[in-house]
Design a protein around this motif. Sequence first.
Motif, PDB file in Angstrom:
ATOM      1  N   ILE A 140       0.836  -1.204   0.000  1.00 41.73           N
ATOM      2  CA  ILE A 140       0.000   0.000   0.000  1.00 41.73           C
ATOM      3  C   ILE A 140       0.869   1.251   0.000  1.00 41.73           C
ATOM      4  O   ILE A 140       0.606   2.214  -0.733  1.00 41.73           O
ATOM      5  N   ARG A 141       1.915   1.226   0.813  1.00 40.52           N
ATOM      6  CA  ARG A 141       2.813   2.380   0.891  1.00 40.52           C
ATOM      7  C   ARG A 141       3.461   2.644  -0.472  1.00 40.52           C
ATOM      8  O   ARG A 141       3.559   3.785  -0.928  1.00 40.52           O
ATOM      9  N   GLU A 148       1.153   6.609   6.960  1.00 36.76           N
ATOM     10  CA  GLU A 148       1.130   5.399   7.784  1.00 36.76           C
ATOM     11  C   GLU A 148      -0.139   5.309   8.619  1.00 36.76           C
ATOM     12  O   GLU A 148      -0.751   4.242   8.738  1.00 36.76           O
ATOM     13  N   GLU A 149      -0.565   6.429   9.202  1.00 34.05           N
ATOM     14  CA  GLU A 149      -1.754   6.422  10.053  1.00 34.05           C
ATOM     15  C   GLU A 149      -2.995   6.010   9.270  1.00 34.05           C
ATOM     16  O   GLU A 149      -3.820   5.228   9.754  1.00 34.05           O
ATOM     17  N   LEU A 150      -3.125   6.511   8.035  1.00 38.19           N
ATOM     18  CA  LEU A 150      -4.284   6.160   7.218  1.00 38.19           C
ATOM     19  C   LEU A 150      -4.245   4.685   6.836  1.00 38.19           C
ATOM     20  O   LEU A 150      -5.277   4.002   6.853  1.00 38.19           O
ATOM     21  N   ILE A 154      -7.184   2.013   7.764  1.00 34.82           N
ATOM     22  CA  ILE A 154      -7.875   1.183   6.771  1.00 34.82           C
ATOM     23  C   ILE A 154      -7.812  -0.285   7.176  1.00 34.82           C
ATOM     24  O   ILE A 154      -8.825  -0.999   7.157  1.00 34.82           O
ATOM     25  N   LEU A 155      -6.622  -0.739   7.554  1.00 38.42           N
ATOM     26  CA  LEU A 155      -6.470  -2.139   7.970  1.00 38.42           C
ATOM     27  C   LEU A 155      -7.333  -2.454   9.184  1.00 38.42           C
ATOM     28  O   LEU A 155      -7.954  -3.525   9.265  1.00 38.42           O
ATOM     29  N   ALA A 156      -7.406  -1.513  10.125  1.00 41.96           N
ATOM     30  CA  ALA A 156      -8.201  -1.733  11.336  1.00 41.96           C
ATOM     31  C   ALA A 156      -9.690  -1.816  11.032  1.00 41.96           C
ATOM     32  O   ALA A 156     -10.449  -2.451  11.782  1.00 41.96           O
ATOM     33  N   SER A 157     -10.124  -1.191   9.953  1.00 40.82           N
ATOM     34  CA  SER A 157     -11.555  -1.196   9.605  1.00 40.82           C
ATOM     35  C   SER A 157     -11.972  -2.485   8.907  1.00 40.82           C
ATOM     36  O   SER A 157     -13.163  -2.742   8.739  1.00 40.82           O
ATOM     37  N   GLN A 158     -10.993  -3.286   8.487  1.00 41.21           N
ATOM     38  CA  GLN A 158     -11.293  -4.496   7.736  1.00 41.21           C
ATOM     39  C   GLN A 158     -11.226  -5.726   8.635  1.00 41.21           C
ATOM     40  O   GLN A 158     -10.702  -5.680   9.741  1.00 41.21           O
TER      41      GLN A 158
END
Length: 206
Positions: A140-141, A148-150, A154-158
């Motif tokens: 992704i990077r 990094e925060e975004l 995103i990962l935390a929302s999945q």
Amino acid sequence: MLKIGLTGGIGSGKSTVAQLFERLGVPVIDADRIARELVEPGRPALKAIQAAFGSEVITPDGRLDRAKLRANVFADASARKTLEAILHPPIFAEMERRSRRCAAPYGLLVIPLLIETKAQDRVDRVLVVDCPEALQIERIRRRDRLPEELILNILASQASRAERLEAADEVICNTGNLRDLERQVEELHRFYLRLSGHAQPDPTAP
């Protein structure tokens, strides 16, 4: 048509896998592609998004500012739910409509949030593209150049990697090179043709 739900976390390689199936002649119905169509200027979904999030998520030429909307919804769970309530019903309705029109032995329904939306009952089998989270972050990077925060939001929302694997009927491991990915796709293609009753003849058979 046998419906295969393709899913995986952001950066897992879903798009590459879908393209490989398409090269084999498999119809692909992609939720993200449909979402982009639904938010074209003048479409009801775009008007609903503007009403919910304000004109700041609309560019001067009347298009959706995806970067601003993404930053908004991944920083606020309630905002994300609002966006999902606007987009998910028409996306799933359009996917179902397109599925009914397909006459192929099997088709791929690419649904990034298949597990999160509990959409397993919309497909016959769940195919997960899997890789370690560290590799997702690196991809992704490199691809999107997101902060990094975004990325972490995103990962935390999945769904977690474990949740996706638990729901999977089949898994593609995307940690190797493209040829390894092609081999896995080709094997699954033959498997899904057999499941659908359209097995290909073995060219090595006498």
